[in-house]
Design an enzyme around this catalytic site. Structure first.
Site, PDB file in Angstrom:
ATOM      1  N   LYS A   1       0.796  -1.179  -0.030  1.00  0.00           N
ATOM      2  CA  LYS A   1      -0.210   0.221  -0.496  1.00  0.00           C
ATOM      3  C   LYS A   1       0.653   1.206   0.126  1.00  0.00           C
ATOM      4  O   LYS A   1       0.676   2.454  -0.319  1.00  0.00           O
ATOM      5  CB  LYS A   1      -1.003  -0.272   1.236  1.00  0.00           C
ATOM      6  CG  LYS A   1      -1.727  -1.130   1.498  1.00  0.00           C
ATOM      7  CD  LYS A   1      -2.069  -1.172   2.802  1.00  0.00           C
ATOM      8  CE  LYS A   1      -2.864  -2.889   3.092  1.00  0.00           C
ATOM      9  NZ  LYS A   1      -3.102  -1.914   4.944  1.00  0.00           N
TER      10      LYS A   1
ATOM     11  N   GLU B   1       7.295   2.327  -6.630  1.00  0.00           N
ATOM     12  CA  GLU B   1       7.845   2.128  -5.279  1.00  0.00           C
ATOM     13  C   GLU B   1       7.377   3.211  -4.202  1.00  0.00           C
ATOM     14  O   GLU B   1       8.369   3.943  -4.559  1.00  0.00           O
ATOM     15  CB  GLU B   1       9.003   1.160  -5.494  1.00  0.00           C
ATOM     16  CG  GLU B   1       9.292   0.402  -4.028  1.00  0.00           C
ATOM     17  CD  GLU B   1       8.287  -0.470  -3.344  1.00  0.00           C
ATOM     18  OE1 GLU B   1       6.742  -0.243  -3.285  1.00  0.00           O
ATOM     19  OE2 GLU B   1       8.684  -1.349  -2.380  1.00  0.00           O
ATOM     20  N   ASP B   2       7.176   2.892  -3.238  1.00  0.00           N
ATOM     21  CA  ASP B   2       7.630   3.822  -1.867  1.00  0.00           C
ATOM     22  C   ASP B   2       9.277   4.329  -1.595  1.00  0.00           C
ATOM     23  O   ASP B   2      10.255   5.053  -1.970  1.00  0.00           O
ATOM     24  CB  ASP B   2       6.644   3.779  -1.341  1.00  0.00           C
ATOM     25  CG  ASP B   2       7.043   2.715  -0.475  1.00  0.00           C
ATOM     26  OD1 ASP B   2       7.651   1.342  -0.574  1.00  0.00           O
ATOM     27  OD2 ASP B   2       6.387   2.269   1.067  1.00  0.00           O
TER      28      ASP B   2
ATOM     29  N   ASP C   1      15.148  -0.643  -0.271  1.00  0.00           N
ATOM     30  CA  ASP C   1      15.904  -0.667   1.321  1.00  0.00           C
ATOM     31  C   ASP C   1      16.178  -1.794   1.144  1.00  0.00           C
ATOM     32  O   ASP C   1      17.617  -1.395   0.704  1.00  0.00           O
ATOM     33  CB  ASP C   1      14.358  -0.773   1.924  1.00  0.00           C
ATOM     34  CG  ASP C   1      14.889  -1.456   3.758  1.00  0.00           C
ATOM     35  OD1 ASP C   1      15.142   0.458   4.554  1.00  0.00           O
ATOM     36  OD2 ASP C   1      15.645  -2.236   4.421  1.00  0.00           O
TER      37      ASP C   1
ATOM     38  N   LYS D   1      17.235   4.035   0.157  1.00  0.00           N
ATOM     39  CA  LYS D   1      17.865   3.802   1.625  1.00  0.00           C
ATOM     40  C   LYS D   1      19.347   2.753   1.033  1.00  0.00           C
ATOM     41  O   LYS D   1      19.164   1.976   0.847  1.00  0.00           O
ATOM     42  CB  LYS D   1      17.631   2.994   2.412  1.00  0.00           C
ATOM     43  CG  LYS D   1      16.768   4.109   3.187  1.00  0.00           C
ATOM     44  CD  LYS D   1      16.378   3.318   4.424  1.00  0.00           C
ATOM     45  CE  LYS D   1      15.346   3.593   5.279  1.00  0.00           C
ATOM     46  NZ  LYS D   1      14.493   2.426   6.662  1.00  0.00           N
TER      47      LYS D   1
ATOM     48  N   PHE E   1      14.405   5.794   9.247  1.00  0.00           N
ATOM     49  CA  PHE E   1      12.846   5.060   9.186  1.00  0.00           C
ATOM     50  C   PHE E   1      12.135   6.041   9.511  1.00  0.00           C
ATOM     51  O   PHE E   1      11.848   6.868  10.160  1.00  0.00           O
ATOM     52  CB  PHE E   1      12.509   3.730  10.185  1.00  0.00           C
ATOM     53  CG  PHE E   1      11.401   3.094   9.959  1.00  0.00           C
ATOM     54  CD1 PHE E   1      11.333   1.857   9.047  1.00  0.00           C
ATOM     55  CD2 PHE E   1       9.821   3.310  10.219  1.00  0.00           C
ATOM     56  CE1 PHE E   1      11.076   1.011   9.028  1.00  0.00           C
ATOM     57  CE2 PHE E   1       8.687   3.094   9.979  1.00  0.00           C
ATOM     58  CZ  PHE E   1       9.354   1.564   9.022  1.00  0.00           C
ATOM     59  N   VAL E   2      11.020   6.122   8.007  1.00  0.00           N
ATOM     60  CA  VAL E   2      10.859   7.642   7.725  1.00  0.00           C
ATOM     61  C   VAL E   2       8.942   6.898   7.395  1.00  0.00           C
ATOM     62  O   VAL E   2       8.647   5.834   7.147  1.00  0.00           O
ATOM     63  CB  VAL E   2      10.979   7.927   6.447  1.00  0.00           C
ATOM     64  CG1 VAL E   2      12.194   8.933   6.350  1.00  0.00           C
ATOM     65  CG2 VAL E   2      10.610   6.732   5.432  1.00  0.00           C
TER      66      VAL E   2
ATOM     67  N   ASP F   1       4.257   3.853   6.240  1.00  0.00           N
ATOM     68  CA  ASP F   1       3.992   3.041   7.612  1.00  0.00           C
ATOM     69  C   ASP F   1       4.197   2.841   8.754  1.00  0.00           C
ATOM     70  O   ASP F   1       5.407   2.453   8.102  1.00  0.00           O
ATOM     71  CB  ASP F   1       2.745   2.004   7.253  1.00  0.00           C
ATOM     72  CG  ASP F   1       3.669   1.234   7.339  1.00  0.00           C
ATOM     73  OD1 ASP F   1       3.770   0.699   5.892  1.00  0.00           O
ATOM     74  OD2 ASP F   1       3.046   0.032   8.101  1.00  0.00           O
TER      75      ASP F   1
ATOM     76  N   ARG G   1       0.607   6.619   7.642  1.00  0.00           N
ATOM     77  CA  ARG G   1       0.319   6.673   6.009  1.00  0.00           C
ATOM     78  C   ARG G   1      -0.477   7.923   5.538  1.00  0.00           C
ATOM     79  O   ARG G   1      -0.369   8.905   4.924  1.00  0.00           O
ATOM     80  CB  ARG G   1      -0.398   5.796   5.232  1.00  0.00           C
ATOM     81  CG  ARG G   1       0.371   4.647   5.406  1.00  0.00           C
ATOM     82  CD  ARG G   1      -0.757   3.431   4.459  1.00  0.00           C
ATOM     83  NE  ARG G   1      -0.633   1.862   4.971  1.00  0.00           N
ATOM     84  CZ  ARG G   1       0.155   1.580   4.233  1.00  0.00           C
ATOM     85  NH1 ARG G   1       1.448   1.850   4.475  1.00  0.00           N
ATOM     86  NH2 ARG G   1       0.827  -0.115   4.859  1.00  0.00           N
TER      87      ARG G   1
HETATM   88  P1  XMP Z   1      12.746  -4.212   0.824  1.00  0.00           P
HETATM   89  O1  XMP Z   1      14.091  -4.358   2.037  1.00  0.00           O
HETATM   90  O2  XMP Z   1      12.378  -5.263  -0.018  1.00  0.00           O
HETATM   91  O3  XMP Z   1      12.265  -3.169   1.146  1.00  0.00           O
HETATM   92  O4  XMP Z   1      13.550  -3.083  -0.218  1.00  0.00           O
HETATM   93  C1  XMP Z   1      10.608  -2.265   0.783  1.00  0.00           C
HETATM   94  C2  XMP Z   1       9.967  -2.173   1.382  1.00  0.00           C
HETATM   95  O5  XMP Z   1      10.276  -2.219   3.021  1.00  0.00           O
HETATM   96  C3  XMP Z   1       9.414  -1.590   3.911  1.00  0.00           C
HETATM   97  N1  XMP Z   1      10.541  -0.300   4.007  1.00  0.00           N
HETATM   98  C4  XMP Z   1       9.860   1.317   4.748  1.00  0.00           C
HETATM   99  N2  XMP Z   1       9.035   1.469   5.520  1.00  0.00           N
HETATM  100  N3  XMP Z   1       9.309   3.298   6.708  1.00  0.00           N
HETATM  101  C5  XMP Z   1       8.806   2.795   5.684  1.00  0.00           C
HETATM  102  O6  XMP Z   1       7.739   2.619   6.603  1.00  0.00           O
HETATM  103  C6  XMP Z   1      11.155   2.587   5.892  1.00  0.00           C
HETATM  104  O7  XMP Z   1      11.694   3.589   6.245  1.00  0.00           O
HETATM  105  C7  XMP Z   1      11.031   1.533   5.341  1.00  0.00           C
HETATM  106  N4  XMP Z   1      12.773   0.662   5.006  1.00  0.00           N
HETATM  107  C8  XMP Z   1      11.820  -0.469   3.856  1.00  0.00           C
HETATM  108  C9  XMP Z   1       8.418  -0.502   2.822  1.00  0.00           C
HETATM  109  O8  XMP Z   1       7.609  -0.829   2.581  1.00  0.00           O
HETATM  110  C10 XMP Z   1       9.088  -0.786   0.746  1.00  0.00           C
HETATM  111  O9  XMP Z   1       8.138  -1.352   0.505  1.00  0.00           O
HETATM  112 MG    MG Z   2       6.090  -0.320   0.322  1.00  0.00          MG
END
Ligand code: XMP
Ligand code: MG
Length: 177
Positions: A42, A97-98, A101, A129, A150-151, A157, A163
Site C-alpha cells: 500500500k 514503489e515507495d 531498502d 536507502k 525509518f521514515v 507506514d 500513511r
Molecule cells: P526491501 O527491504 O525489500 O523493502 O527493499 C522495501 C519495503 O520495506 C518497507 N520499508 C519502509 N517502510 N519506512 C517505511 O514505512 C521505512 O523507512 C522503510 N524502509 C523499508 C517498505 O514497505 C518498502 O516497500
Molecule cells: Mg512498500
C-alpha cells in the site's frame, strides 16, 4: 506536526516539486507509448496517485500487494498478498514503489514481471536507502536518496499508521522501542 515525528525530511511542497519533475521525465521518456503503471501497495499509493497525474500520457493503472515487512521490521521473507493476474506481456511497465531498502521485495517483483516478457520494464522509487541494500538492484528513477532512518508519511507506514501525513518524517525511536 505529529508528536511521534522527530523531524520532517521532505515537506509536502518538496514532495510535490520532486514528483512533478519525475512525472516530466516519464512524460518525455514515454512520449510515444502508453505505459502500464504498477503500484506496489500500500506504501506507494500516495506517490503513484500524485505521479500518474504528472504523467501527460495515456496510461493504465494496476496494483500489486507484496511485502517483506511486518510491523515495521523486515522479516527477510516475502509475503504475496495477491496473485499476479495482470496482463504484462508486451506492455511498457513502470513499477512504482515507495522505498527501496534491502531490495528484496523489488528484486522478487521485478523477476516475476520480467518473466512475463513486458516490452519494457522500469522501476521508479520515491525513496532509496542504498546503504541498506542486500540485493544488487537499482531503480531507473529515484525521487530522493536517504540515510538509514525509518521514515513514515506520504503513504509510508509504521504498523499501518501515519500513511496520511502529507510530509515524510523520521519516526521517533521511542515509538517503536
Ligand atoms: P526491501 O527491504 O525489500 O523493502 O527493499 C522495501 C519495503 O520495506 C518497507 N520499508 C519502509 N517502510 N519506512 C517505511 O514505512 C521505512 O523507512 C522503510 N524502509 C523499508 C517498505 O514497505 C518498502 O516497500
Ligand atoms: Mg512498500
Amino acid at each position: 506536526m505529529n508528536s511521534d515525528i522527530e523531524r520532517v525530511l521532505f515537506s509536502a511542497e518538496e514532495l510535490y516539486q520532486r514528483v512533478s519533475e519525475l512525472g516530466k521525465l516519464l512524460t518525455e521518456e514515454y512520449y510515444d507509448r502508453e505505459p502500464l503503471i504498477l503500484c506496489v501497495m500500500k506504501g506507494a499509493m500516495v506517490f503513484t496517485s500524485d505521479l500518474m497525474r504528472q504523467l501527460r500520457r495515456p496510461c493504465e493503472l494496476e496494483t500489486i500487494a507484496i511485502s517483506s515487512y511486518r510491523e515495521g521490521v523486515t522479516s527477510g521473507s516475502l509475503v504475496v498478498d495477491q496473485p499476479l493476474s495482470i496482463h504484462i506481456t508486451g506492455r511498457d511497465v513502470i513499477v512504482v514503489e515507495d522505498i527501496l531498502d534491502t531490495g528484496r521485495t523489488l528484486d522478487y517483483v521485478m523477476n516475476i514481471l520480467q518473466n512475463a516478457e513486458p516490452a519494457s520494464l522500469k522501476l521508479v522509487t520515491l525513496l532509496d536507502k542504498p546503504s541498506r541494500r542486500v540485493v544488487p538492484l537499482q531503480a531507473d528513477l529515484v525521487g530522493f536518496t536517504i540515510p538509514d532512518v525509518f521514515v513514515v508519511g506520504y503513504g509510508l507506514d509504521y504498523n499501518q499508521g501515519y500513511r496520511n501525513l502529507p510530509y515524510i518524517g523520521v519516526l521517533k525511536p521511542s515509538v517503536y522501542h
